[in-house]
Design an enzyme around this catalytic site. Structure first.
Site, PDB file in Angstrom:
ATOM      1  N   ASP A 192     -72.708   5.774   4.226  1.00  0.00           N
ATOM      2  CA  ASP A 192     -71.512   4.851   3.841  1.00  0.00           C
ATOM      3  C   ASP A 192     -72.274   3.380   4.243  1.00  0.00           C
ATOM      4  OD1 ASP A 192     -69.583   3.161   4.007  1.00  0.00           O
ATOM      5  OD2 ASP A 192     -68.158   4.246   5.292  1.00  0.00           O
ATOM      6  N   GLY A 252     -90.140   7.519  10.857  1.00  0.00           N
ATOM      7  CA  GLY A 252     -90.419   8.918  10.667  1.00  0.00           C
ATOM      8  C   GLY A 252     -89.275   9.503   9.458  1.00  0.00           C
ATOM      9  N   ASN A 253     -88.213   9.786  10.280  1.00  0.00           N
ATOM     10  CA  ASN A 253     -87.381  10.326   8.962  1.00  0.00           C
ATOM     11  C   ASN A 253     -85.849   9.905   9.338  1.00  0.00           C
ATOM     12  OD1 ASN A 253     -85.880  12.483  10.376  1.00  0.00           O
ATOM     13  ND2 ASN A 253     -87.840  13.016  10.790  1.00  0.00           N
ATOM     14  N   ASP A 265     -65.858  13.880   2.436  1.00  0.00           N
ATOM     15  CA  ASP A 265     -65.471  12.470   2.926  1.00  0.00           C
ATOM     16  C   ASP A 265     -64.138  12.495   3.799  1.00  0.00           C
ATOM     17  OD1 ASP A 265     -65.974   9.650   3.536  1.00  0.00           O
ATOM     18  OD2 ASP A 265     -64.680   9.187   2.151  1.00  0.00           O
ATOM     19  N   TYR A 321     -67.574   5.369  18.364  1.00  0.00           N
ATOM     20  CA  TYR A 321     -67.224   5.815  17.052  1.00  0.00           C
ATOM     21  C   TYR A 321     -67.455   4.647  16.014  1.00  0.00           C
ATOM     22  CZ  TYR A 321     -64.204   6.727  12.798  1.00  0.00           C
ATOM     23  OH  TYR A 321     -63.887   6.994  11.539  1.00  0.00           O
ATOM     24  N   LYS A 379     -66.689   8.511  10.324  1.00  0.00           N
ATOM     25  CA  LYS A 379     -66.936  10.124  10.385  1.00  0.00           C
ATOM     26  C   LYS A 379     -68.161  10.549   9.926  1.00  0.00           C
ATOM     27  CE  LYS A 379     -64.275  13.119  12.272  1.00  0.00           C
ATOM     28  NZ  LYS A 379     -64.144  13.419  13.592  1.00  0.00           N
ATOM     29  N   ASP A 380     -68.678  11.849   9.981  1.00  0.00           N
ATOM     30  CA  ASP A 380     -69.864  12.364   9.568  1.00  0.00           C
ATOM     31  C   ASP A 380     -70.020  12.665   8.289  1.00  0.00           C
ATOM     32  OD1 ASP A 380     -70.736  12.127  12.406  1.00  0.00           O
ATOM     33  OD2 ASP A 380     -69.249  13.815  12.731  1.00  0.00           O
ATOM     34  N   ASP A 381     -68.887  12.989   7.604  1.00  0.00           N
ATOM     35  CA  ASP A 381     -68.917  13.099   6.187  1.00  0.00           C
ATOM     36  C   ASP A 381     -69.939  13.810   5.416  1.00  0.00           C
ATOM     37  OD1 ASP A 381     -66.626  11.623   6.340  1.00  0.00           O
ATOM     38  OD2 ASP A 381     -67.688   9.923   5.792  1.00  0.00           O
TER      39      ASP A 381
HETATM   40  C1  F6R Z   1     -62.216   7.461   8.687  1.00  0.00           C
HETATM   41  C2  F6R Z   1     -62.197   6.088   8.135  1.00  0.00           C
HETATM   42  C3  F6R Z   1     -61.042   5.215   8.123  1.00  0.00           C
HETATM   43  C4  F6R Z   1     -60.744   3.920   9.265  1.00  0.00           C
HETATM   44  C5  F6R Z   1     -59.713   3.078   9.138  1.00  0.00           C
HETATM   45  C6  F6R Z   1     -59.626   1.940  10.002  1.00  0.00           C
HETATM   46  O1  F6R Z   1     -63.290   8.059   8.737  1.00  0.00           O
HETATM   47  O2  F6R Z   1     -63.402   5.551   7.761  1.00  0.00           O
HETATM   48  O3  F6R Z   1     -59.817   5.955   8.263  1.00  0.00           O
HETATM   49  O4  F6R Z   1     -61.109   4.612  10.552  1.00  0.00           O
HETATM   50  O5  F6R Z   1     -59.528   2.955   7.753  1.00  0.00           O
HETATM   51  O6  F6R Z   1     -60.817   1.581   9.608  1.00  0.00           O
HETATM   52  P1  F6R Z   1     -61.332   0.131  10.771  1.00  0.00           P
HETATM   53  O7  F6R Z   1     -61.438   0.485  12.165  1.00  0.00           O
HETATM   54  O8  F6R Z   1     -62.976  -0.284  10.192  1.00  0.00           O
HETATM   55  O9  F6R Z   1     -60.355  -1.005  10.529  1.00  0.00           O
HETATM   56 MG    MG Z   2     -67.209   8.351   4.298  1.00  0.00          MG
HETATM   57 MG    MG Z   3     -66.656   5.364   6.144  1.00  0.00          MG
END
Ligand code: F6R
Ligand code: MG
Ligand code: MG
Length: 373
Positions: free
Chosen positions: A11, A104-105, A132, A232, A235-237
């Site tokens: 992302d 490296g990777n 996602d 945070y 997410k790991d998607d």
């Molecule tokens: C979940 C995700 C979204 C954000 C949310 C708040 O993986 O990407 O739900 O957590 O939109 O985003 P921020 O904290 O960037 O305003």
């Molecule tokens: Mg994502």
């Molecule tokens: Mg995202």
């Protein structure tokens, strides 16, 4: 011909929140892979697609897994893309590029990676999955059902090519020092596999191998961004590559468990449970920053050259499933923050709640004396 399939996704910014990368961003990433990878004969072919706010680069080549030239190509393409994301004012520009310089990777640097290396079959067929607003454990149940359960995989009963079952390599993603894995084979270790895969946040499938031919059938990304950044960052998607047909499950068997719309971790702020919706390729994100989505694109390949993808969830059957999954999403969202609608405290992705609980803890008072007997 020995071929490696590498899918590397990140992302690096999206339009209007965490919704969808821009067209220009995807083109920039694609142009870079074409000029620096394809035209310089580093890779045999590539395909760019998006799932929610993530861009995935699927590549075929002959350099094997974890090759630093291939990983650097993808990393540099994401860096180029991030420049465009910044210019366009996209939200979360460069979000998943957690390290300043490539080394490296890409493992441990933010992007997710899944790779398979194999002797190409004359009719090589595989499915590329991307999800996602969820994490790698989202694939646990569908992979279990597709590879060990004859209720979903009729081939386990009907085909002699799969009669010895499959070996699962399962990773303990809570162990951060190194990769901690266990190998278990179905059908003999079925209950042990289930006991681990029950816990989507701790144990995730890293790879699956045919017991009949010893060929690798599937590879999944296992990245937990939280473990890399210590906080945070998204997410790991996860992404996954699954070879299909012949000694592997049929495409339809691999897809069939996605009719369940099972509840996975993710959704809004990576902190809720929501049903996984099988969606069309290049889908956006919408309701409550979700629901969690999964896309599946099937390819055929000859000497490393891809056909165009067949979009597996673009079929009237899945419209009906999507309606049912929407109903499940509405049902759980109706109870807001309460109970199972939100993840347990240890899995909440936003640090704010930790501070809040600390503050509140200090305000608790002990009332009266405990009566001792
Ligand atoms: C979940 C995700 C979204 C954000 C949310 C708040 O993986 O990407 O739900 O957590 O939109 O985003 P921020 O904290 O960037 O305003
Ligand atoms: Mg994502
Ligand atoms: Mg995202």
């Amino acid at each position: 011909m020995k071929i490696t399939l590498s899918v590397i996704k990140a992302d690096i910014g999206s339009i209007g929140g965490h919704i969808q990368p821009s067209k220009r961003l995807k083109e920039t990433v694609g142009d870079y892979i074409k000029s620096e990878g394809l035209n310089k004969n580093l890779i045999k072919d590539f395909y760019i697609s998006s799932t929610g706010d993530d861009i995935a680069i699927l590549m075929s080549h002959q350099k094997g897994k974890l090759d630093s030239d291939i990983h650097k190509l993808a990393w540099d393409a994401f860096v180029k893309g991030t420049e465009v994301a910044k210019k366009q004012g996209l939200y979360g520009a460069g979000q998943d590029l957690l390290k300043d310089a490539f080394s490296g990777n890409v493992k441990g640097m933010g992007p997710a990676v899944a790779e398979l290396e194999f002797e190409e079959r004359p009719n090589e067929s595989f499915v590329f999955f991307a999800a996602d607003k969820t994490d790698p454990g989202a694939y646990n149940l569908p992979l279990y059902l597709a590879f060990v359960d004859p209720m979903y995989n009729a081939g386990l009963m009907l085909s002699p090519k799969m009669d010895e079952g499959f070996k699962f390599v399962i990773m303990d993603v809570s162990y951060t020092e190194a990769d901690r894995v266990i190998e278990l084979s179905s059908p003999q270790d079925l209950y042990d596999i289930a006991a681990l895969l029950r816990d989507n946040q701790r144990f995730v499938v890293e790879s699956i191998h045919s017991n009949n031919t010893k060929e690798q059938a599937a590879a999944m990304s296992t990245t937990r961004l939280h473990n890399i950044a210590g906080k945070y960052t998204g997410k790991d998607d996860p992404v996954a590559l699954v070879r299909v047909q012949g000694e592997f499950p049929a495409t339809g068997e691999v897809l069939s468990p996605y009719n369940i719309g099972h509840f996975v971790a993710g959704f809004m702020r990576g902190s809720h449970n929501g049903p996984l919706m099988p969606s069309k390729a290049n889908t956006t994100i919408s309701f409550f920053d979700g629901p969690p989505v999964v896309t599946a694109q099937a390819f055929s390949m000859r000497e490393g050259k891809f056909t165009e993808p067949a979009d597996c969830f673009d079929h009237p059957f899945w419209d009906y499933v999507r309606d049912q999954v929407s109903q499940k999403a509405l049902d759980i969202r109706r109870q807001g923050f309460s109970g199972c609608a939100m993840l347990p405290y240890s899995e909440l992705e936003y640090g704010g709640i930790v501070e809040k609980m600390k503050k509140l803890d200090g305000k608790f008072k002990i009332k009266g004396e405990k009566v001792r007997v």
